[in-house]
Design a protein around this motif. Structure first.
Motif, PDB file in Angstrom:
ATOM      1  N   THR A  66       0.835  -1.195   0.000  1.00 45.46           N
ATOM      2  CA  THR A  66       0.000   0.000   0.000  1.00 45.46           C
ATOM      3  C   THR A  66       0.873   1.249   0.000  1.00 45.46           C
ATOM      4  O   THR A  66       1.979   1.231   0.561  1.00 45.46           O
ATOM      5  N   PRO A  67       0.412   2.341  -0.602  1.00 45.44           N
ATOM      6  CA  PRO A  67       1.162   3.602  -0.526  1.00 45.44           C
ATOM      7  C   PRO A  67       0.977   4.324   0.805  1.00 45.44           C
ATOM      8  O   PRO A  67       1.654   5.323   1.061  1.00 45.44           O
ATOM      9  N   LEU A  68       0.065   3.847   1.652  1.00 45.79           N
ATOM     10  CA  LEU A  68      -0.214   4.493   2.938  1.00 45.79           C
ATOM     11  C   LEU A  68       0.761   3.948   3.973  1.00 45.79           C
ATOM     12  O   LEU A  68       0.671   2.782   4.384  1.00 45.79           O
ATOM     13  N   LEU A  69       1.693   4.803   4.411  1.00 42.12           N
ATOM     14  CA  LEU A  69       2.811   4.317   5.215  1.00 42.12           C
ATOM     15  C   LEU A  69       3.131   5.247   6.375  1.00 42.12           C
ATOM     16  O   LEU A  69       2.943   6.467   6.295  1.00 42.12           O
ATOM     17  N   HIS A  70       3.628   4.651   7.443  1.00 42.90           N
ATOM     18  CA  HIS A  70       4.240   5.381   8.548  1.00 42.90           C
ATOM     19  C   HIS A  70       5.647   4.808   8.699  1.00 42.90           C
ATOM     20  O   HIS A  70       5.811   3.621   8.999  1.00 42.90           O
ATOM     21  N   GLU A  90      10.908  10.832  10.336  1.00 44.34           N
ATOM     22  CA  GLU A  90       9.643  10.112  10.464  1.00 44.34           C
ATOM     23  C   GLU A  90       8.720  10.621   9.361  1.00 44.34           C
ATOM     24  O   GLU A  90       8.579  11.831   9.166  1.00 44.34           O
ATOM     25  N   PHE A  91       8.096   9.692   8.633  1.00 41.02           N
ATOM     26  CA  PHE A  91       7.257  10.047   7.490  1.00 41.02           C
ATOM     27  C   PHE A  91       5.839   9.514   7.696  1.00 41.02           C
ATOM     28  O   PHE A  91       5.654   8.366   8.104  1.00 41.02           O
ATOM     29  N   ILE A  92       4.848  10.358   7.397  1.00 40.55           N
ATOM     30  CA  ILE A  92       3.466   9.903   7.241  1.00 40.55           C
ATOM     31  C   ILE A  92       3.120  10.101   5.776  1.00 40.55           C
ATOM     32  O   ILE A  92       3.130  11.230   5.269  1.00 40.55           O
ATOM     33  N   HIS A 133       5.503   0.802   8.697  1.00 36.51           N
ATOM     34  CA  HIS A 133       4.155   0.383   9.077  1.00 36.51           C
ATOM     35  C   HIS A 133       3.208   0.665   7.911  1.00 36.51           C
ATOM     36  O   HIS A 133       3.082   1.818   7.477  1.00 36.51           O
ATOM     37  N   GLU A 134       2.576  -0.372   7.397  1.00 36.84           N
ATOM     38  CA  GLU A 134       1.523  -0.170   6.400  1.00 36.84           C
ATOM     39  C   GLU A 134       0.250   0.246   7.130  1.00 36.84           C
ATOM     40  O   GLU A 134      -0.064  -0.273   8.207  1.00 36.84           O
ATOM     41  N   LEU A 135      -0.486   1.195   6.526  1.00 39.58           N
ATOM     42  CA  LEU A 135      -1.641   1.783   7.200  1.00 39.58           C
ATOM     43  C   LEU A 135      -2.947   1.446   6.499  1.00 39.58           C
ATOM     44  O   LEU A 135      -3.004   1.354   5.267  1.00 39.58           O
ATOM     45  N   ASN A 136      -3.988   1.289   7.294  1.00 37.09           N
ATOM     46  CA  ASN A 136      -5.346   1.218   6.772  1.00 37.09           C
ATOM     47  C   ASN A 136      -5.887   2.628   6.577  1.00 37.09           C
ATOM     48  O   ASN A 136      -5.448   3.580   7.236  1.00 37.09           O
ATOM     49  N   SER A 137      -6.861   2.773   5.698  1.00 32.76           N
ATOM     50  CA  SER A 137      -7.527   4.056   5.508  1.00 32.76           C
ATOM     51  C   SER A 137      -8.337   4.419   6.753  1.00 32.76           C
ATOM     52  O   SER A 137      -8.854   3.543   7.457  1.00 32.76           O
ATOM     53  N   ILE A 138      -8.456   5.720   7.018  1.00 37.71           N
ATOM     54  CA  ILE A 138      -9.280   6.168   8.151  1.00 37.71           C
ATOM     55  C   ILE A 138     -10.768   6.061   7.831  1.00 37.71           C
ATOM     56  O   ILE A 138     -11.605   6.176   8.728  1.00 37.71           O
ATOM     57  N   TRP A 139     -11.089   5.867   6.564  1.00 40.69           N
ATOM     58  CA  TRP A 139     -12.493   5.838   6.167  1.00 40.69           C
ATOM     59  C   TRP A 139     -13.067   4.427   6.213  1.00 40.69           C
ATOM     60  O   TRP A 139     -14.202   4.180   5.971  1.00 40.69           O
TER      61      TRP A 139
END
Length: 549
Positions: A445-449, A495-497, A543-549
């Motif tokens: 996923t492109p959503l990363l921490h 640190e990147f969001i 860390h791969e992230l889930n969408s907040i939606w």
């Protein structure tokens, strides 16, 4: 003769009223559904409209499409609170407006070709509104287990204007639910920025039920020539707001010779047992005091700041016996000093933590665990979308010692862990002549921490590539891209969001922050490192992230 004149006057007013009525285009609804939908043509003509439902009146402008095939997207007005009532929408009669009025209709759902929250440039880990423009966060307040985020909002256009107060709520600072608008333009002007406090002792006298009353201080802007300060209050936990009948509490007085009088930030000052307001006036921040939130006394003024003031106290390195006050403005500029309830005394020159697309940050006064949580406005454009801009990711503020003295640091709130889908960590990786990227697992996923600590060994230049965006560091001039970033103890902590449309970077423990627009669509997701000779990755977390939606 008097009778003739009186008759003539009466006929004149009847005639004038008839002309006025005939010059208006009107559409009336008996509200039976949740929403009224308006078709928008992004390049179309703007029309000024009035809305009336009983005693409630407001106004707005929008680029109303005249035909279905010229409609780029649909915006909405939530009219659920008027269910069963007649509402009236009107504007100056015009052929295009007449055609557009035919398309306005009621619905229980927003009309859209692409499901909301799945649009191409929709932020997936930052709050954005379903439709329209957003800017400054307003009225940040915690009440009964819920974080309230109010915000400057144009619900009818992609661009700034029509300032309302939008509203969203969260129980964990990361998952947000958009709520109905709480403040609409009125005869005093459009709704500009402000803040909120829980008036536990009912000093304002606004409390009517069992709930603690929440009081909101906000600015109104009348045709850019008069900005006044006003109050609203809520007796239902922040869901709906009632404007104070004796507004304004501070009229437009141009104390410092300009029309710039706005953005009141209010908090309770325990040592003096009263309220404090920090208000932007002229080219600085003014301090006022009050016992009841209604009557305010001017106390002092600090020059050299622009808009969106904040004033709060923080311990240095967590030491509750050693604290400093922070006075700030909209652009990440701040000073440290002391505050006696009436006057802020600076002890530093102006400092700054921000580079890039963030502005107008505000903090929660009353987080239950004592953290000072901040949300900024992410000024990242969303071209071609029916929404625009976003909120920056919530951060915890702290003061930490440095060799130059205490400095403000921003760190993503710990609740970001609620979004973790998978996590990997690595230690002591060497890159340069050796391709270390084979040792780092691919992401899905492109959503990363991402967190990393890097030490140059024999390499003065290196590159970090995240979702196709290059971060270049050069030890010679200590530049991370174009930002001066010195190594601390010969280490660079980053640190990147990473979201679909932007990357937030927290540098050296959050002493510096960058917010960068970047479209991660069509990019290979993940992080890679490159450079000549040797560079040590002391630690890396992905860390791969889930969408907040």
């Amino acid at each position: 003769m008097r009778k003739i004149i009186a008759t003539a006057c009466c006929l004149f007013f009847i005639f004038a009223d008839t002309i006025a009525q005939e010059s208006l285009q009107e559409k009336k609804f008996l509200v039976q559904k949740k929403l009224i939908l308006f078709p928008i043509n992004s390049d179309g003509q703007k029309y000024n409209l009035d809305f009336c439902a009983g005693d409630f009146k407001t106004y707005f402008d929008l680029r109303l499409a005249s035909h279905e095939d010229s409609t780029d997207y649909w915006v909405f007005m939530d009219v659920s609170k008027f269910h069963g009532q007649q509402v009236n929408i009107s504007g100056k009669k015009n052929t295009g407006l007449s055609d557009g009025f035919k398309l306005i209709h009621q619905s229980d759902e927003i009309k859209t070709d692409v499901p909301i929250y799945s649009e191409k440039l929709r932020p997936q880990i930052h709050f954005s509104s379903k439709r329209g423009w957003i800017n400054d966060p307003n009225g940040l307040v915690y009440y009964d287990g819920v974080y309230h985020l109010y915000y400057q909002h144009n619900p009818y256009d992609w661009a700034w204007g029509n300032m309302h107060w939008g509203h969203a709520v969260s129980k964990d600072l990361v998952h947000w639910e958009e709520m109905p608008i709480v403040l609409h333009p009125d005869e005093m002007g459009t709704m500009f920025s402000g803040s909120a406090v829980v008036d536990k002792n009912n000093t304002s006298g606004f409390k009517t039920g069992n709930e603690d009353v929440i009081v909101y201080a906000y600015s109104t802007n009348l045709d850019k020539v008069a900005q006044a300060q006003n109050l609203a209050y809520s007796n239902d936990g922040g869901k709906t707001l009632q404007k104070y009948e004796n507004n304004p509490i501070l009229p437009a007085i141009k104390r410092f010779g300009t029309n710039d009088e706005r953005d009141p930030k209010v908090f309770w000052y325990e040592p003096n047992n009263n309220w404090v307001m920090v208000l932007h006036e002229g080219l600085g921040q003014s301090i006022y005091t009050s016992n009841d939130l209604k009557k305010w006394n001017f106390e002092s003024h600090v020059k050299g700041f622009w808009e969106c003031p904040e004033l709060f106290e923080l311990p240095i390195d967590g030491d509750e016996e050693n604290k400093k006050w922070v006075l700030s403005g909209a652009s990440g500029n701040y000073k440290l000093g002391s505050f006696d309830g009436k006057e802020f005394i600076p002890e530093t020159d102006k400092l700054n933590y921000l580079k890039g697309k963030m502005y107008a940050a505000q903090t929660y006064n009353n987080n239950p665990d004592g953290r000072r949580i901040q949300i900024g406005w992410g000024t990242v454009d969303s071209p071609g979308m029916p929404f625009n801009k976003m909120m920056a990711f919530p951060t915890e503020l702290s003061l930490k010692s440095t060799k130059q003295g205490p400095r403000l640091h921003l760190n993503p709130v710990k609740e970001i862990a609620n979004l973790y889908k998978s996590s990997k960590s690595y230690n002591d990786l060497i890159f340069g002549d050796k391709d270390v990227n084979k040792e780092i697992d691919a992401v899905s996923t492109p959503l990363l921490h991402i967190k990393t600590s890097i030490e140059p060994v024999t390499n003065r230049k290196f590159t970090i590539l995240i979702n196709g965006y290059e971060f270049n560091y050069n030890l010679n001039d200590n530049l991370l891209n174009d930002v001066f970033v010195p190594l601390i103890d010969y280490t660079l902590d980053l640190e990147f969001i990473v979201d679909i449309n932007a990357i937030e970077v927290f540098i050296n423990g959050g002493q510096q922050v960058m917010v960068i627009p970047h479209d991660s669509n069509q990019q290979i997701p993940g992080i890679t490192f490159s450079g000549k000779n040797e560079t040590l990755i002391k630690h890396l977390e992905i860390h791969e992230l889930n969408s907040i939606w």
